[in-house]
Design a protein around this motif. Sequence first.
Motif, PDB file in Angstrom:
ATOM      1  N   LEU A  46       5.629  -8.064   5.797  1.00 31.02           N
ATOM      2  CA  LEU A  46       4.813  -7.459   4.844  1.00 31.02           C
ATOM      3  C   LEU A  46       4.581  -5.764   5.136  1.00 31.02           C
ATOM      4  O   LEU A  46       4.335  -5.464   6.364  1.00 31.02           O
ATOM      5  CB  LEU A  46       3.501  -7.964   4.866  1.00 31.02           C
ATOM      6  CG  LEU A  46       2.470  -7.553   3.772  1.00 31.02           C
ATOM      7  CD1 LEU A  46       1.277  -8.818   3.627  1.00 31.02           C
ATOM      8  CD2 LEU A  46       1.606  -6.561   4.047  1.00 31.02           C
ATOM      9  N   ASN A  47       5.129  -5.070   4.247  1.00 35.38           N
ATOM     10  CA  ASN A  47       4.948  -3.585   4.534  1.00 35.38           C
ATOM     11  C   ASN A  47       4.114  -2.898   3.503  1.00 35.38           C
ATOM     12  O   ASN A  47       4.110  -3.156   2.283  1.00 35.38           O
ATOM     13  CB  ASN A  47       6.317  -3.037   4.172  1.00 35.38           C
ATOM     14  CG  ASN A  47       7.362  -3.376   5.476  1.00 35.38           C
ATOM     15  OD1 ASN A  47       6.941  -3.463   6.592  1.00 35.38           O
ATOM     16  ND2 ASN A  47       8.469  -3.666   5.128  1.00 35.38           N
ATOM     17  N   VAL A  48       3.493  -1.834   3.884  1.00 35.93           N
ATOM     18  CA  VAL A  48       2.501  -1.175   3.032  1.00 35.93           C
ATOM     19  C   VAL A  48       3.378   0.007   2.595  1.00 35.93           C
ATOM     20  O   VAL A  48       4.019   0.853   3.143  1.00 35.93           O
ATOM     21  CB  VAL A  48       1.131  -0.707   3.655  1.00 35.93           C
ATOM     22  CG1 VAL A  48       0.372   0.134   2.721  1.00 35.93           C
ATOM     23  CG2 VAL A  48       0.608  -1.750   4.262  1.00 35.93           C
ATOM     24  N   GLU A  49       3.272   0.156   1.062  1.00 33.12           N
ATOM     25  CA  GLU A  49       4.084   1.276   0.576  1.00 33.12           C
ATOM     26  C   GLU A  49       3.300   2.584   0.287  1.00 33.12           C
ATOM     27  O   GLU A  49       2.126   2.270   0.222  1.00 33.12           O
ATOM     28  CB  GLU A  49       4.338   0.986  -1.087  1.00 33.12           C
ATOM     29  CG  GLU A  49       5.405  -0.252  -1.046  1.00 33.12           C
ATOM     30  CD  GLU A  49       6.441  -0.354  -1.864  1.00 33.12           C
ATOM     31  OE1 GLU A  49       6.497   0.428  -2.724  1.00 33.12           O
ATOM     32  OE2 GLU A  49       7.462  -0.809  -1.369  1.00 33.12           O
ATOM     33  N   PRO A  50       3.830   3.452   0.825  1.00 37.10           N
ATOM     34  CA  PRO A  50       2.880   4.636   0.783  1.00 37.10           C
ATOM     35  C   PRO A  50       2.555   5.275  -0.736  1.00 37.10           C
ATOM     36  O   PRO A  50       3.488   4.686  -1.726  1.00 37.10           O
ATOM     37  CB  PRO A  50       3.844   5.904   1.465  1.00 37.10           C
ATOM     38  CG  PRO A  50       5.325   5.369   1.285  1.00 37.10           C
ATOM     39  CD  PRO A  50       5.140   3.725   1.231  1.00 37.10           C
ATOM     40  N   PRO A  51       1.515   5.707  -0.973  1.00 40.48           N
ATOM     41  CA  PRO A  51       1.092   6.086  -2.373  1.00 40.48           C
ATOM     42  C   PRO A  51       1.887   7.196  -2.982  1.00 40.48           C
ATOM     43  O   PRO A  51       2.523   8.085  -2.050  1.00 40.48           O
ATOM     44  CB  PRO A  51      -0.490   6.519  -2.185  1.00 40.48           C
ATOM     45  CG  PRO A  51      -0.472   6.969  -0.625  1.00 40.48           C
ATOM     46  CD  PRO A  51       0.229   6.091   0.183  1.00 40.48           C
TER      47      PRO A  51
END
Length: 802
Positions: free
Chosen positions: A34-39
């Motif tokens: 799971l990766n968090v996408e930068p805004p």
Amino acid sequence: MESLQPASKSNSLFQVYLRLRPPQAGAAAADRFLNVEPPAADAPSQAPTHIQLNPPNDRRRAIEKFCFTQVFEEDASQLDVFQCTNIVPLVEGVLAPHGGEGTDALLATLGVTGSGKSHTILGSRSQRGLTQLTLDVLYRSIGQNMVDCSPSTSLEASIAASDASEAKVYTASTFLDSVYADAPRPSSYSSRAPTPMLGEYPAAGATPQATSRRLLNKPTGFPQQPDISGVHVSSDNGSQYTVLVSMYEVYNDRIFDLLTPPIKSATTKEYRRRPLLFKSTELSPDRKTVAGLRKIICSNVNEALLVLEAGLHERRVAGTGSNSVSSRSHGFVCIEVKKRTAHSAASWSGNVLTIVDLAGSERARDAKTAGATLAEAGKINESLMYLGQCLQMQSDVGSSNKPNMVPFRQCKLTELLFSNSFPSTSMLQSSQFGQSARRNAQKAVMIVTADPHGDFNATSQILRYSALAREITVPRIPSVTQTILGSAQADSQQTLPSLPTYLPAVSSATSARQIDDRTVHTQRPVLASEKSVFTKEPETRSFSTYEKSLSDDRATVEIAVDEIARMSEEIEYLRASLEAETEKCREAESHLVSMADRMMDQEQDIREECAIEFEQRLAVEMSRWKASLELEKERGVEHWDRKVEVMERLQNREGENSWVGIDRCDHEDKENVLVENLEEENGRLRHEIAVLKRELAGRSPVKRRPLRERDDLPMASPGTKTTTSAGHSATGKLSDNTGDSILRKMERLRMSDDDADTIMGRPSTRPSGASTRSIASNTSPKKIRKLSPRKWDVALDDDDLF
Ligand SMILES: Nc1ncnc2c1ncn2[C@@H]1O[C@H](COP(=O)(O)OP(=O)(O)OP(=O)(O)O)[C@@H](O)[C@H]1O
């Protein structure tokens, strides 16, 4: 990423946040899926809102992207989560500082087992959770407006009178005295009971309430971090407030009060809680409440925390392969803020802030559960599946045309979470006629927790139905396509250096769909770029013959690629279907297990109830039978006494006078019978005489023997007593002495002859002076024989004897 946006806020029942937990010890960085996408640069907030889910070790699976209200990464603290999840507005809505009704609030956590739900909601040994932080800000906001809760006031009674849920209201001091031992607990602080509670309660106890409940050690202190003393919400200064805390859990689809001690079963000798009903009550006909809960009036935050601690101690938890202290039930903490106009005896109204720590979904294989714990897991998964269905359909609710589309009645959990978010049919009907206004819809915050190194399938499933928006990207299939194209390219590059080399970027037609189209994972994806990929014109070459054969090859390859893409697409679709079906199958299996467990539970309950009822009835019948037996005995004795009395009385009376009457009656009866018999006899004799006369008349004088000597006539026995008085022979002997009587009559006839001689002047044949009586009684048969011819002659001559 710009295309993936959440649906309009007005359509969502929940604001959904995602919190990622830090990796567990031993988790490899490579396992992270799971990766968090930068805004985006132009995004209104710099907080991340999107994540990408990459299937591990499986290049055929789709890459999924999800959108949330905000994503908290692993390093986010409890304070970050508290401040950014809009809990303060929830508290404000419950307090209604500016008058008016206010709004109910719901704060819930959802996630796979071990992902950090309880950590977020209830905190740890050193860190406060959202519940403690919420209570802190709530009590500080009410401040001086809190009503006096000293025992002398009639607060309990006034609150109980206005409570719609048939609750049992206690002050905190009364409740806490019955739960905690006086001595403070010296050792560590923990809010979670380590094992299930059933059957662990020693019978010996001090107070009636504590007899079935182990007294807890009172915690000496609670964690104070994070500090939120700067956070403040205003309250209504013109009102008095009071706060009631109640707690319950949903276990195996039944509701149990966590603040009411369990009761020892008469049959199984186990301590059990009675399940409660979620229903409409008399005071709340259009709104369902959990009826019969214990509610504790807590006048300060410390009391509320002690009550919370006591309730958490009762909650069912167990160690599983996934979590050493895993919640086996959905826990509900209800903070009810009651309000009334200051210094008045007006009834209380108010709003509830419900904090829910849901049990986590789990796979039996990973959790290594068995028996009852496996059945619990089945029930948990089933209720979470229904919750998922409700969340997926929640966006439809914004449209007033479909108010009942969310299937929240399928289990207790969804009923508790959603039923008061939607108007009931009766409410809708009455509001159509302007009869009652609909309550403000509750504000809800859902915090989804996920472990980026945990169970991919379980996590992706939770994210699918909880995310505000979702995007799927179907992966490239390089293995076959690239091989063909690669070889074609290699061939052509020898002669055609500029042959197009790019491959179709296969993406889903459903990409960029928003939350309204959540059925995306069950729809067949379509290749968005299918038609446009191979539409470029190839470059013209100088070798015409070679060009022709090459174009033929290219056409063949194009068709092949097309076909491969179509087949890949088909495979992907089938794989997704298979996955969905497998998931359904697994859910059905867990449902089956939980249903079996529920049936066993219900059967056990019914058996217990029947046994108790049977015993009670038996006792009642026995006592009734004994009573009636006693009564019968008494009646029997009385009856015989009365009989004896009557007999005695009869005997006395008979002795005195009854014999005289009876004798007289007897005598009269006998006389009547005698007269009748005589009349009868008289008639018969007349008849016989007539017969005899006729017979005599027909006989010769020689044969006329005296009647007494004749055999054919019955004669009186020698001992027979006779009398000449006509009709005065003894009763009953007349018939036997017929001959005798005939004889006497004949004698009388003779007398009549004499009389007749006398009358007609003939000389009497009888000696003078002899009377009829003397003749009858003294004359010998011989004498009679001598006289008889003449007599008969005379009689015949005269022919007129009578
Ligand atoms: N954000 C976090 N920071 C530190 N530790 C965490 C965090 N989230 C979870 N943990 C730890 O992970 C473990 C499991 O967490 P927790 O019990 O909260 O999981 P859960 O989702 O409630 O599980 P279950 O559904 O089985 O009850 C706990 O030891 C907890 O302290």
